[in-house]
Design a protein around this motif. Structure first.
Motif, short mmCIF file in Angstrom:
data_model
loop_
_atom_site.label_atom_id
_atom_site.label_comp_id
_atom_site.label_asym_id
_atom_site.label_seq_id
_atom_site.Cartn_x
_atom_site.Cartn_y
_atom_site.Cartn_z
N PHE A 88 -14.12 36.48 60.43
CA PHE A 88 -12.85 35.78 60.25
C PHE A 88 -11.82 36.16 61.31
CE2 PHE A 88 -14.59 34.97 55.98
CZ PHE A 88 -14.44 33.59 55.98
N ARG A 89 -11.85 37.38 61.79
CA ARG A 89 -10.97 37.76 62.90
C ARG A 89 -11.31 36.96 64.15
NH1 ARG A 89 -11.34 43.99 61.95
NH2 ARG A 89 -9.66 44.25 60.43
N GLU A 90 -12.59 36.79 64.41
CA GLU A 90 -13.02 36.00 65.56
C GLU A 90 -12.64 34.53 65.39
OE1 GLU A 90 -14.37 36.93 68.49
OE2 GLU A 90 -14.04 38.99 67.83
N VAL A 91 -12.75 34.02 64.17
CA VAL A 91 -12.36 32.63 63.91
C VAL A 91 -10.88 32.45 64.22
CG1 VAL A 91 -11.99 30.93 62.09
CG2 VAL A 91 -14.16 32.16 62.21
N VAL A 92 -10.04 33.34 63.75
CA VAL A 92 -8.60 33.25 64.01
C VAL A 92 -8.34 33.35 65.51
CG1 VAL A 92 -6.39 34.41 63.67
CG2 VAL A 92 -7.94 34.10 61.73
N ARG A 93 -9.01 34.24 66.18
CA ARG A 93 -8.83 34.42 67.62
C ARG A 93 -9.21 33.14 68.38
NH1 ARG A 93 -11.81 39.34 69.33
NH2 ARG A 93 -10.11 40.33 68.20
N GLU A 94 -10.31 32.51 67.99
CA GLU A 94 -10.73 31.28 68.65
C GLU A 94 -9.80 30.11 68.34
OE1 GLU A 94 -13.14 30.72 70.94
OE2 GLU A 94 -13.39 32.90 70.93
N LEU A 95 -9.30 30.04 67.10
CA LEU A 95 -8.39 28.95 66.74
C LEU A 95 -7.07 29.04 67.50
CD1 LEU A 95 -8.95 28.53 62.91
CD2 LEU A 95 -9.53 26.93 64.72
N LYS A 96 -6.68 30.23 67.91
CA LYS A 96 -5.46 30.37 68.70
C LYS A 96 -5.65 29.82 70.11
CE LYS A 96 -3.53 34.28 66.21
NZ LYS A 96 -3.14 35.69 66.24
N LYS A 97 -6.89 29.70 70.57
CA LYS A 97 -7.18 29.16 71.90
C LYS A 97 -7.24 27.63 71.91
CE LYS A 97 -10.13 33.08 73.11
NZ LYS A 97 -11.50 33.47 73.48
N VAL A 98 -7.30 27.03 70.74
CA VAL A 98 -7.45 25.58 70.65
C VAL A 98 -6.17 24.89 71.12
CG1 VAL A 98 -7.77 23.64 69.06
CG2 VAL A 98 -9.13 25.72 68.80
N SER A 99 -6.34 23.82 71.88
CA SER A 99 -5.21 23.00 72.30
C SER A 99 -5.03 21.89 71.28
CB SER A 99 -5.48 22.42 73.68
OG SER A 99 -4.48 21.51 74.04
N TRP A 100 -4.09 22.06 70.36
CA TRP A 100 -3.88 21.11 69.28
C TRP A 100 -3.08 19.92 69.80
CZ3 TRP A 100 -6.75 21.95 65.18
CH2 TRP A 100 -7.16 23.26 64.93
N PRO A 101 -3.41 18.69 69.34
CA PRO A 101 -2.65 17.52 69.80
C PRO A 101 -1.25 17.49 69.19
CG PRO A 101 -4.24 16.87 68.13
CD PRO A 101 -4.50 18.32 68.44
N ASN A 102 -0.32 16.93 69.97
CA ASN A 102 1.02 16.78 69.39
C ASN A 102 1.05 15.50 68.54
OD1 ASN A 102 1.39 14.55 71.12
ND2 ASN A 102 2.28 15.82 72.72
N ARG A 103 2.18 15.19 67.95
CA ARG A 103 2.26 14.08 67.01
C ARG A 103 1.91 12.75 67.66
NH1 ARG A 103 4.33 12.96 62.05
NH2 ARG A 103 5.20 10.88 61.74
N LYS A 104 2.42 12.51 68.86
CA LYS A 104 2.16 11.24 69.56
C LYS A 104 0.67 11.07 69.86
CE LYS A 104 3.49 8.55 73.57
NZ LYS A 104 4.25 8.51 74.82
N GLU A 105 0.05 12.12 70.36
CA GLU A 105 -1.39 12.07 70.64
C GLU A 105 -2.18 11.83 69.36
OE1 GLU A 105 -1.80 15.10 74.44
OE2 GLU A 105 -1.81 15.91 72.41
N LEU A 106 -1.80 12.50 68.30
CA LEU A 106 -2.51 12.35 67.03
C LEU A 106 -2.42 10.93 66.50
CD1 LEU A 106 -4.12 13.89 64.89
CD2 LEU A 106 -1.95 14.37 63.75
#
Length: 60
Positions: free
Chosen positions: A8-26
């Protein structure tokens, strides 16, 4: 238990690297997906209707 915690620590670490879309992109991505689904729904409905009519003509 240590392995689960590390996982779970690794999952959290990897999720912090994700480039999440902003509202317009979504909104744009969602519209594209819905339009594509609608197009293919109509396309396959027309193809299905055509094949059904063809089979109906063959068996009459």
């Amino acid at each position: 238990m240590q392995r689960v915690t590390n996982f779970f620590r690794e999952v959290v670490r990897e999720l912090k690297k994700v480039s999440w879309p902003n509202r317009k992109e979504l909104v744009n991505y969602t519209a594209i997906v819905l339009a594509t689904v609608a197009f293919f729904t109509v396309f396959f409905a027309v193809v299905d209707l055509g094949i059904s009519e063809l089979i109906r003509l063959v068996f009459e």
